[in-house]
Design an enzyme around this catalytic site. Structure first.
Site, PDB file in Angstrom:
ATOM      1  N   HIS A  80     -20.695 -19.831  18.967  1.00 18.41           N
ATOM      2  CA  HIS A  80     -21.702 -19.251  19.853  1.00 18.41           C
ATOM      3  C   HIS A  80     -23.072 -19.128  19.190  1.00 18.41           C
ATOM      4  O   HIS A  80     -23.193 -18.893  17.994  1.00 18.41           O
ATOM      5  CB  HIS A  80     -21.255 -17.861  20.323  1.00 18.41           C
ATOM      6  N   HIS A 103     -25.854 -34.649  11.944  1.00 13.42           N
ATOM      7  CA  HIS A 103     -24.485 -35.168  11.998  1.00 13.42           C
ATOM      8  C   HIS A 103     -23.529 -34.092  11.496  1.00 13.42           C
ATOM      9  O   HIS A 103     -23.606 -33.675  10.336  1.00 13.42           O
ATOM     10  CB  HIS A 103     -24.349 -36.427  11.139  1.00 13.42           C
TER      11      HIS A 103
END
Length: 212
Positions: A135, A144
């Site tokens: 979250h 990446h």
């Protein structure tokens, strides 16, 4: 349904192509790749090299970049966007993506990845196999996140950084731009720009300046 052009027919390109096929969103898929020995990959035609991207606009309205270098990926996404291609988000059907998250164009979310509520993912990221983004995270452009990485809540990862396989980031951390977090590292404190960190806990092992 539209057609999709994928720049890059290497290992990552194969995964992106299969993910795109599984979504069922495109009638036809083709690759561009600078290896002129390639004709077909996964049964998908290779129809030219990267520099021919302008030649295929009439047939392929959508395009995405499937190369591992974070900066190069973003450079090519920008070129495609300026050329008028639609740049999709490609999400594997097995992934779990919160409806309260935000994902920008050119990002791929691969098999079994999890993106939780209020996460913000910028353009051109790779969220690789079985990674988790918890979250309130903010992921910059061209980042990446490798397979098996766990990013805890309220983490910021700035542009073009790369988190190696199995790395773990604790809550409330900021990772700078152009940083590399080595495979298996556990990050428990903020990481500055343009460094490589490794170990448990992660420590700076190398500085890159602006070379990345």
């Amino acid at each position: 349904m539209d057609n999709l052009l994928i720049l890059g027919a290497g290992g990552h390109g194969k995964v992106v192509a299969e993910t795109a096929m599984l979504t069922g969103r495109w009638n036809n898929i083709a690759f561009l790749d600078n290896d002129n020995t390639l004709n077909r990959v996964l049964g998908i035609p290779v129809i030219g090299d990267f520099d021919t991207y302008l030649d295929h606009k009439k047939t392929y309205s959508n395009a995405i970049v499937a190369v591992g270098n974070n900066r190069n990926r973003h450079v090519w996404l920008t070129k495609l966007e300026k050329a008028g291609y639609k740049i999709p988000v490609i999400i594997h059907p097995s992934s779990i993506v919160s409806k309260f998250s935000g994902i920008e164009s050119g990002t791929v979310v691969l098999a079994n990845a999890v993106i939780n509520a209020n996460a913000s993912i910028a353009q051109g990221c790779i969220l690789n196999t079985s990674c988790t983004i918890d979250h309130d995270c903010v992921i910059g452009k061209g980042v990446h996140i490798s397979p098996g990485v766990n990013v805890s809540g309220t983490v910021t990862i700035n542009d073009y950084s790369w988190l190696g396989v199995g790395a773990k980031i604790v809550n409330n951390i900021t990772i700078g731009s152009n940083a590399i977090v080595a495979a298996g590292a556990v990050v428990i404190s903020d990481i500055p720009d343009s460094v490589m960190v490794a170990g448990v806990p992660a420590q700076i092992k190398k500085s890159f300046g602006d070379e990345l």
